[in-house]
Scaffold this active site. Structure first.
Site, short mmCIF file in Angstrom:
data_model
loop_
_atom_site.label_atom_id
_atom_site.label_comp_id
_atom_site.label_asym_id
_atom_site.label_seq_id
_atom_site.Cartn_x
_atom_site.Cartn_y
_atom_site.Cartn_z
N HIS A 53 0.85 -1.20 0.00
CA HIS A 53 0.00 0.00 0.00
C HIS A 53 0.88 1.26 0.00
CE1 HIS A 53 -3.72 2.26 1.18
NE2 HIS A 53 -2.80 3.10 1.63
N GLU A 54 1.81 1.31 0.94
CA GLU A 54 2.66 2.50 1.03
C GLU A 54 3.58 2.62 -0.19
OE1 GLU A 54 1.70 4.58 3.05
OE2 GLU A 54 0.49 3.24 4.30
#
Ligand code: ZN
Length: 550
Positions: A293-294
């Site tokens: 996600h990051e």
């Protein structure tokens, strides 16, 4: 304004000869002024980056004893940046550069810089410094109280903070009056160009089509996910996560991965975009999917054109578009069948004892388990948006004055029961679970909608990429991501903040934001996973480019 991104009719072509004929001494001032504008904006950018370094340090390695001084240091940098961003000399420069910008193509770096810097300036000067200081102080104090109140399940302790935050939010809106709805200025701050009405109609449409999918899935038995529980060492989880995101294209010469409590991505410069994750040694998944996600946020930031560095253009265009990238890499790629066709053998090599007995389908179903649940951050792809819509509606009611803060816990429970069929036993798992209303800018509203906008756009961007390059799913199944990343960089990342969210979507996908690709994606993926008997799609959608085809 020319929304197509093309030069305005007659502007670029017609004015070139005129500019060429202008004596050099008259052209010089605009170039000098542009250099002066960039110098001033670079100082603001440097102060913001220094503030980000302090925040990153606080969230990773700073000893607890540093908290008090760190709050002061951060406030000092924020104040200095705000003072510079409302300096009347900056406004004068922008006025003087307006005729110069009008002669440039709309999508040139210079015209975009002057346009966006003007917009930022006009927003910044509407906020009195005293208000900014009060909101910042409330945000810090409220966050500090929330870190104790949530574990203690003490909503009463947060009541006065939240009441002040609602008041401050209304005050914020007042600086941008007139508006149609009190939440409009707060929404516009996150998603330029969107309003309460436009988010409401987007959500209503999505909700009506999402509910039948949620019901059909939740009628089925919940698949087991026992294979994800066991003993997974921290170094092995971090190593596996990092190797995956490096393969996505995350450049560790211009970034690094560290541990934190609440994962985030932060940028200090185009050469330093950092990501963080957290590890649960008893559960496989949180560390990996948080890292993916990051990484999606980081790929966006690492892909911004170097020429935009140190200006207000040198970052992603909005919270929703940014979130579309984290969701695209985490969910459409990272929870996809194609991805695991390549990575399952690597996973078994990394954790041979834990996954030796686990079949592909069991693993794939475990990481895509859909379940009505209490906690937003643990929610699956399908039910996640119901959590967001509930928060969005509740914060509108708070801002409108139809819901009093003291009644929030009960309103939360009632809405959870109605929407998700489960209700929290306490406020820790209810209205205290998210930090959004208890920190940050000291306001309520304008934040949650970006998550669902990100989900919607993630599928729309992915579908457009697959339409341009139909082999993308096959490449993913071989562990290759260059074509997808290259398309995203070309269409999205390189432009930074040059274009508004709606312009970015139009340029990249050829149409306005649409829930269709996202719904097609969910129906295909979860229809297959749960063998759902869903009503057929309307005929005009049946030829839609599938998102998850592999
Ligand atoms: Zn995110």
């Amino acid at each position: 304004m020319n929304k197509t991104g093309k030069p305005r009719a007659g502007a670029g072509a017609a004015k070139v000869p005129a500019a060429t004929a202008t004596p050099a001494r008259n052209r010089q001032p605009a170039e000098t002024k542009l250099a002066e504008l960039k110098r001033r904006l670079l100082e603001i950018s440097d102060l913001a980056a220094a503030r980000s370094v302090l925040r990153w340090d606080q969230a990773t390695y700073m000893p607890r004893g540093g908290a008090h001084a760190r709050a002061r240091q951060g406030a000092t940098l924020s104040r200095l940046a705000h003072e510079k961003s409302v300096d009347t000399a900056l406004g004068t420069l922008l006025d003087q550069l307006a005729p110069y910008a009008a002669g440039l193509p709309y999508d040139s770096d210079e015209a975009s810089l002057i346009r966006i810097a003007r917009r930022d300036f006009e927003k910044a000067i509407k906020l009195p410094s005293a208000y900014v200081a009060r909101a910042s102080a409330l945000g810090s104090a409220s966050y500090d109280a929330w870190t104790r109140a949530r574990p203690a399940n003490d909503f009463a302790a947060m009541l006065p903070f939240l009441e002040k935050a609602v008041d401050l939010s209304r005050e914020y809106a007042g600086f941008f009056a007139p508006y149609q709805h009190v939440a409009d200025p707060l929404i516009d701050a996150a998603e330029e160009g969107m309003t309460t009405a436009s988010v409401r109609s987007l959500f209503a449409e999505l909700r009506s089509k999402l509910i039948p999918i949620v019901r059909a899935i939740c009628d089925q038995p919940v698949p087991g996910d026992g294979c994800l529980r066991g003993s997974f060492s921290e170094p092995a989880q971090l190593g596996f996560s990092l190797s995956v995101v490096k393969q996505f294209g995350y450049d560790t010469d211009r970034g690094r991965l560290d541990k934190t409590l609440h994962p985030f991505c932060t940028k200090f410069s185009s050469g330093d975009v950092r990501i963080t994750t957290r590890v649960d040694e008893k559960h496989f998944g949180d560390a990996l999917f948080s890292t993916m996600h990051e990484c999606g946020h980081a790929l966006y930031e690492q892909g911004v054109a170097a020429a935009l560095e140190g200006t207000p253009l040198g970052m992603g265009t909005s919270a929703g578009v940014h979130e579309s990238q984290s969701r695209l890499w985490e969910n459409l790629v990272g929870r996809g069948r194609a991805f695991w066709e390549h990575f399952c053998p690597v996973l078994r090599d990394t954790f041979p004892d834990q996954f030796r007995q686990t079949g592909f389908e069991s693993f794939y179903r475990a990481i895509n388990k859909v379940q009505r649940s209490l906690i937003r951050t643990d929610a699956d792809e399908v039910t996640y948006n119901l959590h967001i819509m509930m928060r969005f509606d509740l914060e509108l009611e708070l801002l409108e004055g139809h819901l009093h803060v003291k009644d929030l816990p009960e309103a939360w429970r009632a809405r959870m029961q109605a929407d998700l069929g489960v209700a929290p036993g306490d406020d820790r798992d209810g209205c205290l679970q998210d930090v959004h209303w208890y920190g940050g800018t000291g306001t309520v509203g304008g934040g949650f909608q970006s998550y669902t906008i990100g989900n919607i756009l993630s599928a729309q961007f992915y579908a457009a990429a697959v339409k341009a390059h139909p082999d993308i799913p096959l490449e993913i199944a071989k562990g290759e991501f260059g074509t997808l990343r290259g398309w995203l960089r070309e269409q999205l990342y390189q432009h930074g903040r040059k274009f508004q969210p709606s312009e970015v979507v139009m340029r990249a996908t050829g149409g306005p934001m649409s829930t269709t690709p996202y719904l097609v994606y969910l129906r295909e993926k979860y229809g297959e996973l749960y063998r759902l008997d869903l009503a057929p799609l309307p005929e005009h959608l049946q030829n839609y480019v599938p998102c998850a085809a592999a």
